[in-house]
Design an enzyme around this catalytic site. Structure first.
Site, PDB file in Angstrom:
ATOM      1  N   LYS A  11       0.817  -1.217   0.000  1.00  0.00           N
ATOM      2  CA  LYS A  11       0.000   0.000   0.000  1.00  0.00           C
ATOM      3  C   LYS A  11       0.848   1.264   0.000  1.00  0.00           C
ATOM      4  CE  LYS A  11      -1.023   0.076   4.984  1.00  0.00           C
ATOM      5  NZ  LYS A  11       0.130  -0.800   5.299  1.00  0.00           N
ATOM      6  N   ARG A  44      -6.081   3.407  11.484  1.00  0.00           N
ATOM      7  CA  ARG A  44      -5.828   1.984  11.696  1.00  0.00           C
ATOM      8  C   ARG A  44      -6.633   1.434  12.856  1.00  0.00           C
ATOM      9  NH1 ARG A  44       0.041   1.897   9.638  1.00  0.00           N
ATOM     10  NH2 ARG A  44       0.616  -0.279   9.495  1.00  0.00           N
ATOM     11  N   ARG A  77      11.272  -7.642   1.294  1.00  0.00           N
ATOM     12  CA  ARG A  77      11.484  -6.217   1.578  1.00  0.00           C
ATOM     13  C   ARG A  77      12.534  -6.045   2.675  1.00  0.00           C
ATOM     14  NH1 ARG A  77       6.350  -2.772   3.403  1.00  0.00           N
ATOM     15  NH2 ARG A  77       6.775  -3.722   5.402  1.00  0.00           N
ATOM     16  N   ARG A  90      14.323  -2.967   7.130  1.00  0.00           N
ATOM     17  CA  ARG A  90      13.472  -2.396   8.179  1.00  0.00           C
ATOM     18  C   ARG A  90      13.528  -3.232   9.448  1.00  0.00           C
ATOM     19  NH1 ARG A  90       7.640  -0.310   6.151  1.00  0.00           N
ATOM     20  NH2 ARG A  90       7.110  -1.133   8.183  1.00  0.00           N
ATOM     21  N   ARG A  99       2.530  -8.042  13.535  1.00  0.00           N
ATOM     22  CA  ARG A  99       1.898  -6.915  12.827  1.00  0.00           C
ATOM     23  C   ARG A  99       0.631  -7.378  12.104  1.00  0.00           C
ATOM     24  NH1 ARG A  99       6.222  -5.010   9.113  1.00  0.00           N
ATOM     25  NH2 ARG A  99       4.792  -3.367   8.525  1.00  0.00           N
TER      26      ARG A  99
HETATM   27  P1  AMP Z   1       3.649   1.105   8.272  1.00  0.00           P
HETATM   28  O1  AMP Z   1       4.852   1.655   7.616  1.00  0.00           O
HETATM   29  O2  AMP Z   1       2.380   1.760   7.812  1.00  0.00           O
HETATM   30  O3  AMP Z   1       3.573  -0.388   8.215  1.00  0.00           O
HETATM   31  O4  AMP Z   1       3.761   1.488   9.833  1.00  0.00           O
HETATM   32  C1  AMP Z   1       4.880   1.054  10.578  1.00  0.00           C
HETATM   33  C2  AMP Z   1       4.567   1.116  12.075  1.00  0.00           C
HETATM   34  O5  AMP Z   1       4.270   2.478  12.455  1.00  0.00           O
HETATM   35  C3  AMP Z   1       3.366   0.307  12.537  1.00  0.00           C
HETATM   36  O6  AMP Z   1       3.674  -1.060  12.739  1.00  0.00           O
HETATM   37  C4  AMP Z   1       3.044   1.026  13.835  1.00  0.00           C
HETATM   38  O7  AMP Z   1       3.989   0.702  14.852  1.00  0.00           O
HETATM   39  C5  AMP Z   1       3.263   2.482  13.463  1.00  0.00           C
HETATM   40  N1  AMP Z   1       2.045   3.080  12.884  1.00  0.00           N
HETATM   41  C6  AMP Z   1       1.893   3.537  11.609  1.00  0.00           C
HETATM   42  N2  AMP Z   1       0.662   4.035  11.420  1.00  0.00           N
HETATM   43  C7  AMP Z   1       0.010   3.877  12.588  1.00  0.00           C
HETATM   44  C8  AMP Z   1      -1.305   4.179  13.023  1.00  0.00           C
HETATM   45  N3  AMP Z   1      -2.218   4.731  12.185  1.00  0.00           N
HETATM   46  N4  AMP Z   1      -1.630   3.913  14.303  1.00  0.00           N
HETATM   47  C9  AMP Z   1      -0.739   3.367  15.147  1.00  0.00           C
HETATM   48  N5  AMP Z   1       0.510   3.030  14.803  1.00  0.00           N
HETATM   49  C10 AMP Z   1       0.896   3.281  13.538  1.00  0.00           C
END
Ligand code: AMP
Length: 191
Positions: free
Chosen positions: A14, A89, A127, A133, A144
């Site tokens: 995404k 989220r 990835r 990461r 996750r």
């Molecule tokens: P992502 O890159 O979108 O997978 O986000 C990486 C990490 O950032 C997630 O696993 C959460 O720890 C944190 N995170 C990102 N967006 C949110 C959100 N909307 N609410 C809470 N934690 C978030």
């Protein structure tokens, strides 16, 4: 169609699709994951607070996330629209986003990219090799995905009830998925 939320399980692609859609639509992509990672890299007070949560695959508390998004969406470049990647989220975040946008600037569409879990885990491990990461280890990936299912999947029903949800198959080449997203948005815009 310039106020769009991109949803989907971790690793479905995404972020990549949100960035492409942002370029095509001339509005910024707003990725909460990227914003948090930037805070962690720069070692801001927020970054120091959230780094352990990110590394463990746990969500950052709603109040912290909501405040960061409110600030980002208030910036001038987001006035014409945005592609939200990874927000909201949780149901409280969804409610807060509605409140932030008010009636005049409501969402145009929510794109849900979907793929099965085995497909996702292999993508994320790839990835991990490419980007390194910290939250891409198999154990954290599983966490996750579990958090996504418990906290985020229910948002799809809420957005479906509002008539905003577009389900798009996230398995395929990058170009195939991009084309599906554009087709779904075009169809929704014409409806
Ligand atoms: P992502 O890159 O979108 O997978 O986000 C990486 C990490 O950032 C997630 O696993 C959460 O720890 C944190 N995170 C990102 N967006 C949110 C959100 N909307 N609410 C809470 N934690 C978030």
């Amino acid at each position: 169609m310039s106020r769009i939320v991109m949803m989907g399980p971790p690793g479905v692609g995404k972020g990549t699709q949100a960035a492409l859609l942002a370029v095509a639509s001339g509005v910024p992509a707003v990725s909460t994951g990227d914003l948090f990672r930037e805070h962690v890299r720069s070692q801001t007070p927020l970054g120091l607070d959230v780094s352990a949560l990110l590394a463990a695959g746990e969500y950052v508390p709603d109040e912290v996330t909501n405040a960061m998004v409110a600030e980002r969406l208030a910036a001038p470049d987001a006035r014409a629209g945005f592609i939200l990647d990874g927000y909201p989220r949780t149901l409280p975040q969804l409610a807060e986003l509605d409140r932030m946008l008010g009636d005049t600037a409501a969402l145009d569409a929510v794109v849900l990219l979907h793929a099965d879990v085995d497909e996702i885990v292999s993508r994320i491990l790839l990835r991990a090799e490419q980007q390194g990461r910290a939250d891409d280890t198999p154990e954290v990936v599983r966490r996750r995905i579990a958090v996504y299912r418990a906290e985020t999947e229910p948002l799809a029903d809420a957005y479906a009830e509002q008539g905003l949800l577009l389900r798009v198959d996230g398995v395929g080449t990058l170009d195939e998925v991009t084309a599906r997203i554009h087709a779904a948005l075009d169809e929704a815009a014409a409806a």
